[in-house]
Design a protein around this motif. Structure first.
Motif, PDB file in Angstrom:
ATOM      1  N   PRO A  88      10.993  -1.600   2.979  1.00 51.47           N
ATOM      2  CA  PRO A  88      11.790  -1.026   1.879  1.00 51.47           C
ATOM      3  C   PRO A  88      13.181  -0.592   2.360  1.00 51.47           C
ATOM      4  O   PRO A  88      14.147  -0.738   1.644  1.00 51.47           O
ATOM      5  N   TYR A 136      11.158   6.191   4.016  1.00 49.90           N
ATOM      6  CA  TYR A 136      12.466   5.648   3.653  1.00 49.90           C
ATOM      7  C   TYR A 136      13.119   6.471   2.543  1.00 49.90           C
ATOM      8  O   TYR A 136      12.450   7.066   1.704  1.00 49.90           O
ATOM      9  N   ASP A 142       4.237  11.686  -2.978  1.00 46.31           N
ATOM     10  CA  ASP A 142       4.264  10.212  -2.986  1.00 46.31           C
ATOM     11  C   ASP A 142       4.890   9.670  -4.259  1.00 46.31           C
ATOM     12  O   ASP A 142       5.116   8.462  -4.363  1.00 46.31           O
ATOM     13  N   TYR A 198       7.229   6.460 -10.256  1.00 46.87           N
ATOM     14  CA  TYR A 198       7.023   5.451  -9.211  1.00 46.87           C
ATOM     15  C   TYR A 198       6.286   6.075  -8.046  1.00 46.87           C
ATOM     16  O   TYR A 198       6.402   7.276  -7.799  1.00 46.87           O
ATOM     17  N   MET A 199       5.578   5.213  -7.306  1.00 50.47           N
ATOM     18  CA  MET A 199       5.021   5.718  -6.043  1.00 50.47           C
ATOM     19  C   MET A 199       5.658   4.964  -4.884  1.00 50.47           C
ATOM     20  O   MET A 199       6.066   3.813  -5.013  1.00 50.47           O
ATOM     21  N   ARG A 200       5.718   5.669  -3.791  1.00 50.30           N
ATOM     22  CA  ARG A 200       6.380   5.128  -2.607  1.00 50.30           C
ATOM     23  C   ARG A 200       5.376   4.258  -1.845  1.00 50.30           C
ATOM     24  O   ARG A 200       4.385   4.773  -1.325  1.00 50.30           O
ATOM     25  N   THR A 201       5.598   2.966  -1.817  1.00 46.81           N
ATOM     26  CA  THR A 201       4.672   2.079  -1.101  1.00 46.81           C
ATOM     27  C   THR A 201       5.393   1.419   0.068  1.00 46.81           C
ATOM     28  O   THR A 201       6.609   1.577   0.225  1.00 46.81           O
ATOM     29  N   ASN A 255      12.154   8.272 -11.869  1.00 46.94           N
ATOM     30  CA  ASN A 255      13.457   7.618 -11.880  1.00 46.94           C
ATOM     31  C   ASN A 255      13.578   6.800 -13.161  1.00 46.94           C
ATOM     32  O   ASN A 255      12.634   6.079 -13.513  1.00 46.94           O
ATOM     33  N   ASP A 256      14.696   6.915 -13.824  1.00 46.66           N
ATOM     34  CA  ASP A 256      14.954   6.085 -15.014  1.00 46.66           C
ATOM     35  C   ASP A 256      13.883   6.228 -16.088  1.00 46.66           C
ATOM     36  O   ASP A 256      13.564   5.258 -16.795  1.00 46.66           O
ATOM     37  N   ILE A 307       7.725   9.724  -7.536  1.00 41.74           N
ATOM     38  CA  ILE A 307       9.115  10.065  -7.837  1.00 41.74           C
ATOM     39  C   ILE A 307       9.412   9.606  -9.257  1.00 41.74           C
ATOM     40  O   ILE A 307       8.876   8.586  -9.711  1.00 41.74           O
ATOM     41  N   MET A 357       0.833  -1.184   0.000  1.00 37.94           N
ATOM     42  CA  MET A 357       0.000   0.000   0.000  1.00 37.94           C
ATOM     43  C   MET A 357       0.877   1.247   0.000  1.00 37.94           C
ATOM     44  O   MET A 357       2.067   1.174   0.316  1.00 37.94           O
ATOM     45  N   LEU A 358       0.248   2.382  -0.324  1.00 40.20           N
ATOM     46  CA  LEU A 358       0.995   3.634  -0.364  1.00 40.20           C
ATOM     47  C   LEU A 358       1.582   3.911   1.022  1.00 40.20           C
ATOM     48  O   LEU A 358       0.887   3.776   2.038  1.00 40.20           O
ATOM     49  N   ALA A 359       2.859   4.287   1.059  1.00 42.60           N
ATOM     50  CA  ALA A 359       3.534   4.488   2.345  1.00 42.60           C
ATOM     51  C   ALA A 359       2.823   5.561   3.186  1.00 42.60           C
ATOM     52  O   ALA A 359       2.671   5.414   4.400  1.00 42.60           O
ATOM     53  N   SER A 386       6.051  -1.541   0.220  1.00 46.40           N
ATOM     54  CA  SER A 386       6.891  -2.615  -0.306  1.00 46.40           C
ATOM     55  C   SER A 386       8.008  -2.056  -1.181  1.00 46.40           C
ATOM     56  O   SER A 386       8.610  -2.787  -1.952  1.00 46.40           O
ATOM     57  N   GLY A 387       8.230  -0.775  -1.141  1.00 44.18           N
ATOM     58  CA  GLY A 387       9.242  -0.159  -1.983  1.00 44.18           C
ATOM     59  C   GLY A 387       8.579   0.654  -3.083  1.00 44.18           C
ATOM     60  O   GLY A 387       7.395   0.998  -2.989  1.00 44.18           O
ATOM     61  N   LEU A 388       9.322   0.942  -4.129  1.00 47.87           N
ATOM     62  CA  LEU A 388       8.771   1.773  -5.206  1.00 47.87           C
ATOM     63  C   LEU A 388       7.961   0.922  -6.176  1.00 47.87           C
ATOM     64  O   LEU A 388       8.360  -0.187  -6.514  1.00 47.87           O
TER      65      LEU A 388
END
Lengths: 326, 472
Positions: free
Chosen positions: A264, A318, B247, B256-259, B251-252, B249, A1-3, B261-263
């Motif tokens: 993350p 993060y 939220d 991307y969105m910051r979740t 890149n490359d 970003i 989910m969105l951080a 579980s990572g980007l």
């Protein structure tokens, strides 16, 4: 989910837990106004403001309460107003509730419709109230009602919220707030025995904590009717099946953390996990052998702060280092 | 009967219009208490759910609950179908217009619209010149405002940037229909609650590289935006993440969105922020709402923005006057829906007419929206009109004028009795591979007696619109 959504749910859990915590203590405190001694009432207020780390309005608590017959009511009115309706007080019930609701409002798409409705009902209940309106009736009932509202909300969460990360972060927020507040409260409580001002508390201060956190019945079942500070402390800290104990909160955090995937930011994630383990070990294995309970509670409180920082760094804020991580 | 305006409910002889007969009978058989109860219930539904619209400039109350009227407005299906056909025609032509003005600009070369009107338009984004637009459909979501006068429906304006109101349309339906269960069934009302599915399907079609299961995000300016409730509602309806600029970003060459579980790569962005704020590297550099580098990714075709940047050029109020010509030019068809008579103040003859007849006209800034900046000649005194004449002469190109329309009226339940209020309609037209509408529209009400302003941002209210298959 969105951080950011996860962070919103986490903070919602924290704020609403604080609402419940303050309401529970206020419920007992306004009850004390009816038939307890000035010493006990004064101590109750001091305990409330000190452990929440907020200053009392107009330094009311620094006045000489013993020489003022009406201290218990007039000054208590000011103090209750501050802890209930003052939106500039970061720990007041209304302020924390509004913050919790604001987080929910921003995450409405992440929570169930029933959760939002339940929260909104409390919002409308609180919206038009003032200290005058609750003081004229029965303030005790008001605080009991707020506790009831929050409990209902948590019940609605349990019944309707999808059991994915939303649930985990909400619960982690709720329980870390509880562990931190309980540790702070008990640190203050533990020093009451050494305070010269309060020679005549008669154990009411300890008994009131049992009432506050639904521990009186289990206490009686285990220890009988005589209230012993050590027993109360042990129960509120280490009784793993008491829903309001620190141990129960930490155990819940441990379980919820176990359900989260890899963070993350792995290093911070590992540290958050490590501090959870450290908290469990402190309460389960070190507590019985440590004489200085205040020191250990101070460590619990500090670990709770650190846990929060690492959790935030690991899952919410993060750093994005470079594209190779993608 | 006042014949100056069209009454949505009654004929000029005072009898109910045929499609309103069932509703009339129901209301006639309802006591004041019953209607009060219904009104109270629908209002409570809105307040308990905090279905809100924020009014800017109000310091204390940030969440304003949309006032809702419990009496539905009925539209027969055949009338709706004509509107539907007209709207599809209009949006199809506008899409072709936007694609054209950012590519060959043939319509300008052919002299259908003056060059300077388009290229000098504040909403014309020169950066979009030559940028490939997914599906050649820059306007994925359009909200067109329709009003009815005695001569029929008229298009008041097209909202092609970030039109709002669709969530209130659905909320109106949910709050109203349960209070008129039998009537709702009898009328065989067309569905609007499938809007989320239709929107999802539309957004999915925009996904770059033909992805079948794209990641969709709704980009909101944040909780303080007037339509934040709607952003949240729509994100929920389409299963999209509700993101703010912070939220996301770049890149490359991807977004991307910051979740937790990572980007995670984002394929389609349903953006609810204005062009100016989308990308501080491209547009306003002080924007903190947007995403640095977003336009770069868009130009590479690695993310779809719906609506595309630059669509505002087609909802400029000066361009509006040319929409009938735009339809004729691109589709070689006569417009099904008529515009309101519009005077472009940039034209000296028109300006003189406007100056001479100011008390009968509504003057609007060409780039405005949301009802802001309207000058209603009949609502001000002669001193104010004189002052405005000076403004108008100094900035003539920035204004258009239209006659003060007598908007149609529909009965509302206000203060324990029926009162007629001006209403309009905002249908939402979704365009991906096809043009689609759900079976209804957002119906707005000008709540104060005598008011003509229906905009939510100006304190307007709402009521449910029933497109009835069994209207008579």
């Amino acid at each position: 989910m969105l951080a950011r959504s996860a962070a919103g749910l986490y903070w919602m859990g924290r704020y609403l837990r604080r609402v419940e915590h303050v309401s529970r203590l206020m419920e007992v405190q306004v009850d004390a106004l009816v038939d307890q001694s000035l010493e006990q009432i004064h101590f109750g207020w001091l305990r409330l403001f000190s452990h929440l780390k907020v200053t009392n309005p107009s330094a009311v608590l620094e006045s000489d309460f013993r020489n003022h017959e009406d201290w218990s009511f007039s000054d208590s009115f000011i103090l209750a107003d501050d802890l209930t309706f003052n939106v500039d007080n970061p720990s007041s019930i209304v302020n924390c509730f509004l913050q919790g609701r604001e987080n929910a409002r921003q995450m409405r798409h992440c929570i169930s419709a029933e959760m939002w409705l339940s929260l909104n009902r409390t919002h409308f209940r609180l919206k038009d109230l003032t200290i005058d309106s609750i003081w004229q009736r029965d303030p005790h009932l008001f605080y009991a009602e707020i506790v009831q509202h929050i409990s209902t909300f948590m019940g609605v969460c349990a019944a309707t919220l999808y059991r994915d990360e939303r649930w985990e972060f909400l619960q982690i927020g709720r329980y870390i707030e509880h562990a931190q507040l309980m540790a702070a409260l008990l640190i203050y409580q533990a020093q009451s025995a050494t305070m010269e001002d309060y020679e005549e508390l008669d154990g009411y201060d300890w008994k009131s904590l049992l009432d506050c956190f639904q521990a009186d019945q289990p206490y009686q079942n285990r220890y009988g009717v005589k209230v012993e500070p050590n027993h109360v402390m042990n129960m509120l800290v280490t009784d793993s099946i008491l829903p309001n104990s620190i141990d129960h909160a930490v155990d819940q955090i441990r379980m919820r953390m176990g359900e989260l995937g890899q963070a993350p930011a792995q290093k911070s994630g590992a540290l958050a996990q490590r501090f959870t383990g450290r908290l469990v070990s402190l309460l389960r294995y070190e507590w019985p052998d440590v004489e200085d309970k205040r020191r250990l509670l101070t460590l619990v409180e500090s670990l709770a702060y650190k846990f929060h920082d690492h959790l935030s760094n690991a899952w919410f804020n993060y750093e994005i280092i470079d594209s190779s991580r993608i | 009967m006042n014949s100056l305006y069209y009454d949505e409910f009654f004929n000029t002889d005072g009898t109910p219009r045929p499609h309103c007969q069932l509703l009339f009978d129901e209301l006639q058989n309802s006591s004041v208490e019953k209607l009060e109860g219904i009104q109270e219930r629908v209002t409570r539904t809105f307040s308990t759910q905090s279905i809100s619209f924020t009014l800017y400039g109000e310091d204390e109350q940030t969440e304003r609950i949309i006032p809702i009227d419990c009496i539905p407005r009925i539209l027969p299906a055949d009338e709706w179908e004509r509107l539907e056909a007209g709207l599809i025609q209009r949006v199809t032509a506008l899409n072709r217009f936007v694609v054209d003005v950012y590519s060959k600009a043939q319509i300008l070369t052919d002299g259908v619209i003056p060059h300077d009107l388009v290229l000098g338009c504040a909403q014309y984004r020169i950066e979009m010149r030559g940028v490939p637009i997914p599906l050649s459909t820059p306007i994925g979501i359009c909200g067109t405002d329709l009003v009815r006068i005695n001569e029929g429906f008229r298009v008041l304006e097209d909202n092609l940037r970030v039109p709002s109101g669709v969530s209130y349309m659905i909320a109106n339906r949910q709050a109203t229909k349960t209070n008129f269960r039998n009537l709702y069934r009898q009328y065989s009302v067309r569905e609007v609650e499938n809007y989320g599915e239709v929107l999802y399907e539309t957004l999915r079609e925009f996904a770059p590289h033909n992805q079948s299961d794209p990641c969709i995000a709704l980009l909101t300016p944040g909780v303080f935006n007037s339509a934040f409730y709607e952003h949240m509602f729509l994100a929920d309806e389409v299963g999209a993440e509700l993101v703010e600029g912070r939220d996301l970003i770049v890149n490359d060459g991807y977004v991307y969105m910051r979740t937790t579980s990572g980007l995670r790569k984002v394929d389609v962005i349903y953006r609810r922020i204005d062009d100016d704020f989308l990308d501080p590297l491209f547009y306003r550099e002080d924007s903190v709402l947007g995403v640095p580098g977003l336009m770069h990714v868009y130009r590479k075709g690695n993310v779809a923005l719906v609506n595309a940047p630059g669509t505002g050029v087609a909802d400029d109020k000066a361009i509006y006057a040319y929409v009938p010509k735009i339809i004729q030019y691109y589709l070689a068809e006569e417009p099904i829906l008529q515009n309101v008579e519009t005077h472009l103040c940039r034209d000296p003859e028109s300006l003189q007419y406007v100056l001479d007849n100011l008390e009968h006209l509504v003057v609007k800034p060409v780039g405005g929206s949301g009802g802001y900046g309207l000058f209603i000649g009949s609502r001000v005194n002669s001193k104010e009109r004189d002052a405005f004449r000076v403004t108008l002469q100094e900035n003539a190109a920035q204004y258009i004028a239209q006659p003060e329309l007598q908007l149609s009226k529909s009965p509302c339940w206000i203060d324990r009795r029926f009162q007629s209020r001006c209403v309009d309609l905002r249908p939402f037209i979704l365009s991906g591979m096809n043009c689609r509408l759900v079976g209804g529209a957002f119906c707005r009400i000008a709540l104060p007696e005598g008011s003509l302003v229906v905009n939510s941002s100006q304190g307007g209210g709402a009521k449910d619109l029933w497109v009835a298959d069994a209207a008579c």
